[in-house]
Design an enzyme around this catalytic site. Structure first.
Site, PDB file in Angstrom:
ATOM      1  NE  ARG A  18     -56.707  18.550 -45.735  1.00 31.42           N
ATOM      2  CZ  ARG A  18     -58.019  18.744 -45.653  1.00 31.42           C
ATOM      3  NH1 ARG A  18     -58.501  19.543 -44.737  1.00 31.42           N
ATOM      4  NH2 ARG A  18     -58.842  18.171 -46.492  1.00 31.42           N
ATOM      5  CG  ASN A  74     -56.130  26.996 -30.036  1.00 34.20           C
ATOM      6  OD1 ASN A  74     -55.767  28.016 -30.629  1.00 34.20           O
ATOM      7  ND2 ASN A  74     -55.655  25.809 -30.334  1.00 34.20           N
ATOM      8  CD  GLU A  98     -52.558  33.274 -26.154  1.00 33.14           C
ATOM      9  OE1 GLU A  98     -52.329  34.210 -25.337  1.00 33.14           O
ATOM     10  OE2 GLU A  98     -52.104  33.252 -27.313  1.00 33.14           O
TER      11      GLU A  98
HETATM   12  O1  CA2 Z   1     -51.067  25.962 -32.477  1.00 33.87           O
HETATM   13  C1  CA2 Z   1     -52.236  26.339 -32.349  1.00 33.87           C
HETATM   14  O2  CA2 Z   1     -53.027  25.832 -31.571  1.00 33.87           O
HETATM   15  C2  CA2 Z   1     -52.777  27.451 -33.271  1.00 33.87           C
HETATM   16  O3  CA2 Z   1     -53.692  28.227 -32.510  1.00 33.87           O
HETATM   17  C3  CA2 Z   1     -53.476  26.750 -34.409  1.00 33.87           C
HETATM   18  C4  CA2 Z   1     -53.971  27.703 -35.477  1.00 33.87           C
HETATM   19  C5  CA2 Z   1     -52.848  28.649 -35.928  1.00 33.87           C
HETATM   20  O4  CA2 Z   1     -53.368  29.610 -36.829  1.00 33.87           O
HETATM   21  C6  CA2 Z   1     -52.200  29.358 -34.760  1.00 33.87           C
HETATM   22  O5  CA2 Z   1     -51.132  30.146 -35.260  1.00 33.87           O
HETATM   23  C7  CA2 Z   1     -51.661  28.362 -33.764  1.00 33.87           C
HETATM   24  C8  CA2 Z   1     -54.435  26.960 -36.723  1.00 33.87           C
HETATM   25  C9  CA2 Z   1     -55.376  25.858 -36.487  1.00 33.87           C
HETATM   26  C10 CA2 Z   1     -55.484  25.144 -37.802  1.00 33.87           C
HETATM   27  O6  CA2 Z   1     -55.719  23.818 -37.556  1.00 33.87           O
HETATM   28  C11 CA2 Z   1     -55.494  22.953 -38.569  1.00 33.87           C
HETATM   29  C12 CA2 Z   1     -55.807  21.671 -38.291  1.00 33.87           C
HETATM   30  C13 CA2 Z   1     -55.593  20.724 -39.238  1.00 33.87           C
HETATM   31  C14 CA2 Z   1     -55.085  21.063 -40.477  1.00 33.87           C
HETATM   32  C15 CA2 Z   1     -54.780  22.372 -40.756  1.00 33.87           C
HETATM   33  C16 CA2 Z   1     -54.988  23.321 -39.789  1.00 33.87           C
END
Ligand code: CA2
Length: 149
Positions: A18, A74, A98
């Site tokens: 997604r 992460n 990080e």
């Molecule tokens: O950009 C990044 O790596 C984050 O750590 C990803 C997190 C987000 O809450 C941080 O602000 C930034 C979210 C990961 C969610 O991953 C998804 C993967 C597929 C579909 C929806 C979310």
């Protein structure tokens, strides 16, 4: 042999399924494969883990830090909320890079802060899956141990 721990927080198990416009097409398994290839080529061990639970991440940071193993972290959304992760990194004296797939500063204001950054050696964000390989290279090139010990 030094083992590098790559720890991933909540929802990152859904990567590649997604929101590709934000997070890219790569799955977490793809990222693990490319880091494993780099680690093997350079004679490092690699532990690659993901959890949706804050306590798991805290335990894994303790494990890595207390055994002197560096961490690529992460922490997902816990980055922006977790004093407990901040404290765990400090308490275990973990060397942490990080990483984020997205550039969180270009996104919603609630993603602009990080409890991890003040206790990390450095931060790499905004390069998709490539953020992880850049973090790996940065870690190796800047030394795998704490600069204060
Ligand atoms: O950009 C990044 O790596 C984050 O750590 C990803 C997190 C987000 O809450 C941080 O602000 C930034 C979210 C990961 C969610 O991953 C998804 C993967 C597929 C579909 C929806 C979310």
């Amino acid at each position: 042999m030094t083992t590098i721990h790559v720890l991933n927080g909540p929802n990152l198990n859904l990567l590649g399924t997604r929101e590709p416009s934000i997070y890219g097409q790569d799955t977490l398994a793809d990222i693990e494969r490319s880091l494993q290839a780099k680690a093997s080529a350079q004679n490092f061990g690699l532990v690659f883990r993901q959890s949706n639970h804050e306590g798991d991440l805290i335990g894994w940071i303790h494990e890595a830090g207390l055994s002197g193993s560096p961490v690529i972290l992460n922490a997902g959304a816990f980055t922006h909320t977790s004093v407990a992760l901040h404290d765990a990194i400090k308490a275990a004296a973990a060397v942490v890079i990080e990483v984020h797939l997205s550039n969180t500063h270009t996104r919603e204001p609630f993603r602009h802060g990080s409890f991890v950054s003040p206790v990390a050696r450095g931060v790499i964000m905004g390069f998709g899956a490539h953020s992880y390989t850049l973090a790996f290279d940065a870690l190796v090139q800047t030394g795998l141990k704490s600069m204060s010990s």
